[in-house]
Design an enzyme around this catalytic site. Sequence first.
Site, PDB file in Angstrom:
ATOM      1  N   SER A 149     -37.280  11.320  28.843  1.00  0.00           N
ATOM      2  CA  SER A 149     -37.030  11.546  30.362  1.00  0.00           C
ATOM      3  C   SER A 149     -37.432  12.608  30.823  1.00  0.00           C
ATOM      4  CB  SER A 149     -35.450  11.397  30.762  1.00  0.00           C
ATOM      5  OG  SER A 149     -35.162  11.766  31.886  1.00  0.00           O
ATOM      6  N   TYR A 162     -27.607  15.409  28.228  1.00  0.00           N
ATOM      7  CA  TYR A 162     -28.673  14.450  28.205  1.00  0.00           C
ATOM      8  C   TYR A 162     -30.083  15.121  28.263  1.00  0.00           C
ATOM      9  CZ  TYR A 162     -31.470  10.548  30.234  1.00  0.00           C
ATOM     10  OH  TYR A 162     -32.293   9.538  30.465  1.00  0.00           O
ATOM     11  N   LYS A 166     -32.628  14.481  25.314  1.00  0.00           N
ATOM     12  CA  LYS A 166     -34.160  13.993  25.659  1.00  0.00           C
ATOM     13  C   LYS A 166     -35.252  14.820  25.188  1.00  0.00           C
ATOM     14  CE  LYS A 166     -33.335  10.021  26.890  1.00  0.00           C
ATOM     15  NZ  LYS A 166     -33.387   8.614  26.053  1.00  0.00           N
TER      16      LYS A 166
END
Length: 275
Positions: A149, A162, A166
């Site tokens: 991402s 997160y 990622k």
Amino acid sequence: MGVLDDKVAIVTGSARGIGRATAELLSSQGAKVLINDLDADVAQQTASEIAGDTAVYGGDLTSDGAPDELVKTAVDAFGRIDIIVNNAGYTLDAPVHKMSDDWWEKMLAIHVTVPFKVVRAAAPHLREPAKAEREQGVEVFRKIVNVSSISGTMGNAGQANYSAGKAAVVGLTKTLAKEWGQFKINVNAVAFGWIETRLTAPKVEDNTMQIGGDTVQLGIPDQMRTMAPMLVPIGRPGAPDEAAGPVFFLCSPWSNFVHGQVLHVTGGQFGGMTG
């Protein structure tokens, strides 16, 4: 005739959203696809709605032994593995000073540890055939695509866990590319921007999922959703099928000389959701 005729693909998190769009596209091009979701019933329903050959593994891939069972299910059903798309994931957002150890560890588990364990479990089914082919002097390319991402490549406020996960999967991708290139296993990543899924849908009461018995709220506030035209030069979020297309490219013969790369699929967005 499809460009992936008789190839076998594992797509994690493939009952909904980007994963489902990817599974449908790979299947439409001839691949036999293993469908995976936390909810086995939803995974089974998705598999039944895809026209091509499918198998199903329902369950939480962060559970002990689950990645090995996932790989075993694919091999038992189809005899081999040619493609792995590590797509499964979700978000648990909070600023760093309010983030719990549990939320931090859950994000690393699903976004880094699961892809690592899946490719480790699949290693014999990818490397051993490649060794035999190398001795025979033939090239047969296999593919691994890890989903990252722009939160991982550029950072994003409220998503330290997160974003760290990622970012880490990018490091895993590049390292695996160096180790497995000799076996003609292309290893690449896609870094998605704003794609319309449950994770970017409105943050409303019924937009939730169950993780280990806990209810997790998904979505983003409407105020942020209205910013899409300002954040994305294309002027809108992407659709799941627009996300699936670049994944398909990295699974196709046209990507045989694309290796160790991170393909940004963002509509031109060059920063996180808030800059």
